[in-house]
Design a protein around this motif. Sequence first.
Motif, PDB file in Angstrom:
ATOM      1  N   GLN A   2      -5.561   9.712 -10.172  1.00  0.00           N
ATOM      2  CA  GLN A   2      -6.489   9.764  -9.098  1.00  0.00           C
ATOM      3  C   GLN A   2      -6.862   8.224  -8.698  1.00  0.00           C
ATOM      4  O   GLN A   2      -7.565   7.503  -9.340  1.00  0.00           O
ATOM      5  CB  GLN A   2      -7.929  10.457  -9.400  1.00  0.00           C
ATOM      6  N   MET A   5      -8.244  -1.637  -7.568  1.00  0.00           N
ATOM      7  CA  MET A   5      -8.158  -0.174  -7.252  1.00  0.00           C
ATOM      8  C   MET A   5      -8.866   0.526  -8.566  1.00  0.00           C
ATOM      9  O   MET A   5      -8.907  -0.106  -9.446  1.00  0.00           O
ATOM     10  CB  MET A   5      -6.937   0.388  -7.091  1.00  0.00           C
ATOM     11  N   THR A   6      -9.126   1.811  -8.217  1.00  0.00           N
ATOM     12  CA  THR A   6      -9.590   2.565  -9.377  1.00  0.00           C
ATOM     13  C   THR A   6      -8.561   3.894  -9.666  1.00  0.00           C
ATOM     14  O   THR A   6      -8.164   4.413  -8.926  1.00  0.00           O
ATOM     15  CB  THR A   6     -11.076   3.275  -8.868  1.00  0.00           C
ATOM     16  N   ALA A  58      -8.004   5.523  -5.835  1.00  0.00           N
ATOM     17  CA  ALA A  58      -9.125   5.080  -4.828  1.00  0.00           C
ATOM     18  C   ALA A  58      -9.492   3.780  -4.779  1.00  0.00           C
ATOM     19  O   ALA A  58      -9.202   2.947  -5.539  1.00  0.00           O
ATOM     20  CB  ALA A  58     -10.282   6.229  -5.068  1.00  0.00           C
ATOM     21  N   ASP A  59     -10.299   3.490  -3.610  1.00  0.00           N
ATOM     22  CA  ASP A  59     -10.818   1.922  -3.500  1.00  0.00           C
ATOM     23  C   ASP A  59      -9.659   1.095  -3.760  1.00  0.00           C
ATOM     24  O   ASP A  59      -9.987  -0.231  -4.332  1.00  0.00           O
ATOM     25  CB  ASP A  59     -12.087   1.845  -4.404  1.00  0.00           C
ATOM     26  N   VAL A  60      -8.492   1.350  -3.040  1.00  0.00           N
ATOM     27  CA  VAL A  60      -7.502   0.337  -3.091  1.00  0.00           C
ATOM     28  C   VAL A  60      -7.696  -0.966  -1.990  1.00  0.00           C
ATOM     29  O   VAL A  60      -7.988  -0.749  -0.998  1.00  0.00           O
ATOM     30  CB  VAL A  60      -6.040   0.940  -2.728  1.00  0.00           C
ATOM     31  N   VAL A  61      -7.688  -2.127  -2.730  1.00  0.00           N
ATOM     32  CA  VAL A  61      -7.968  -3.386  -1.943  1.00  0.00           C
ATOM     33  C   VAL A  61      -6.852  -4.318  -2.202  1.00  0.00           C
ATOM     34  O   VAL A  61      -6.531  -4.815  -3.511  1.00  0.00           O
ATOM     35  CB  VAL A  61      -9.374  -4.167  -2.230  1.00  0.00           C
ATOM     36  N   PRO A  74     -11.312   1.023 -13.484  1.00  0.00           N
ATOM     37  CA  PRO A  74     -10.809  -0.040 -12.426  1.00  0.00           C
ATOM     38  C   PRO A  74      -9.490  -0.438 -12.976  1.00  0.00           C
ATOM     39  O   PRO A  74      -9.233  -0.526 -14.272  1.00  0.00           O
ATOM     40  CB  PRO A  74     -11.733  -1.164 -12.866  1.00  0.00           C
ATOM     41  N   ARG A 126       0.753  -1.166   0.053  1.00  0.00           N
ATOM     42  CA  ARG A 126      -0.133  -0.100   0.167  1.00  0.00           C
ATOM     43  C   ARG A 126       0.926   1.241   0.014  1.00  0.00           C
ATOM     44  O   ARG A 126       0.515   2.327  -0.709  1.00  0.00           O
ATOM     45  CB  ARG A 126      -0.949  -0.157   1.185  1.00  0.00           C
TER      46      ARG A 126
END
Length: 293
Positions: free
Chosen positions: A180, A203-204, A182-185, A209, A165
């Motif tokens: 930009q 992630m986005t 976002a939504d990191v898994v 995606p 991460r």
Amino acid sequence: MSRFPIWFTIAIGVAALFFLAVPFGPGTSTGVQAFFSILMGAFITGGAAVILSFVRDIAGLFRRREAPTPARPHAPPPDLSPARKTAVRKVVAAMAEHGVFAPETPDPALFFPGVADMDESVKPDTILAALAELDYYHPGTDPAHFMANLAMLDSKTEQDPDYLRGQIADLDRLAGGALQIADVVIDAAWPPAERIMPVRIAMTVNGAPLAIAYDGDVKYASSHIQHALALRLDAAKAGRRFAWLWTDQGAWLSALPDRAVEALNAALKLKPQGRCVWEWVSDAKPFAAGDTP
């Protein structure tokens, strides 16, 4: 001067006081009274001397604990030859011209002691190694003043989800708003059961995606994250691309203007077969599990 005469005089005084003030039993001879008076004088005076010495030692110990420890001065910085000073100035100037340093450009003289410790020709990897330890020879100098456009991908450390991460966060920072994210898994079991660790990341990026999948080594860095985000930065056409320069420690990453890699390598005569060379991350094939890039 010896303290013996002082304590001896005190002991005689205590013995005399003891002889005159203490009532001895009937029939006690003067000689016995004198003997016990002298004995008690020596005992009381010696005990007092020991106690006083102990109290002084304890007081001294507390004073030493409370007193600030003086800083140990560094050894005199090693001297750098005039030819190598010229080389440092040339490499720093080229790196500064193409935006490696930010928000400030360091004075090349800051690198002289660190470079002098390295028995190698002066190249960008020499400067970056000295930069990371700049405050050793220059206490109070914060390397962060020059490293806003730099990040290190440590190639020999545990690749746990937090570190993965952190790699994404470093690239996000270097992109300067062009990505930009976002939504990191991150799906990577830790601690893994085997040395090879399956890694799945979603992630986005800029509204689209992005999925990254590879089998990474627990102890060695992979470059799939860097490669995937470098492709997204290229697609954003922000005028900057992710570049890296590999060393024994890992890869120094930077976001450089278009054509900066080619210009840096030409100015400093860096070639792929040499010790170090700048590369565009998106042009390099991604690797995993400790493979050589």
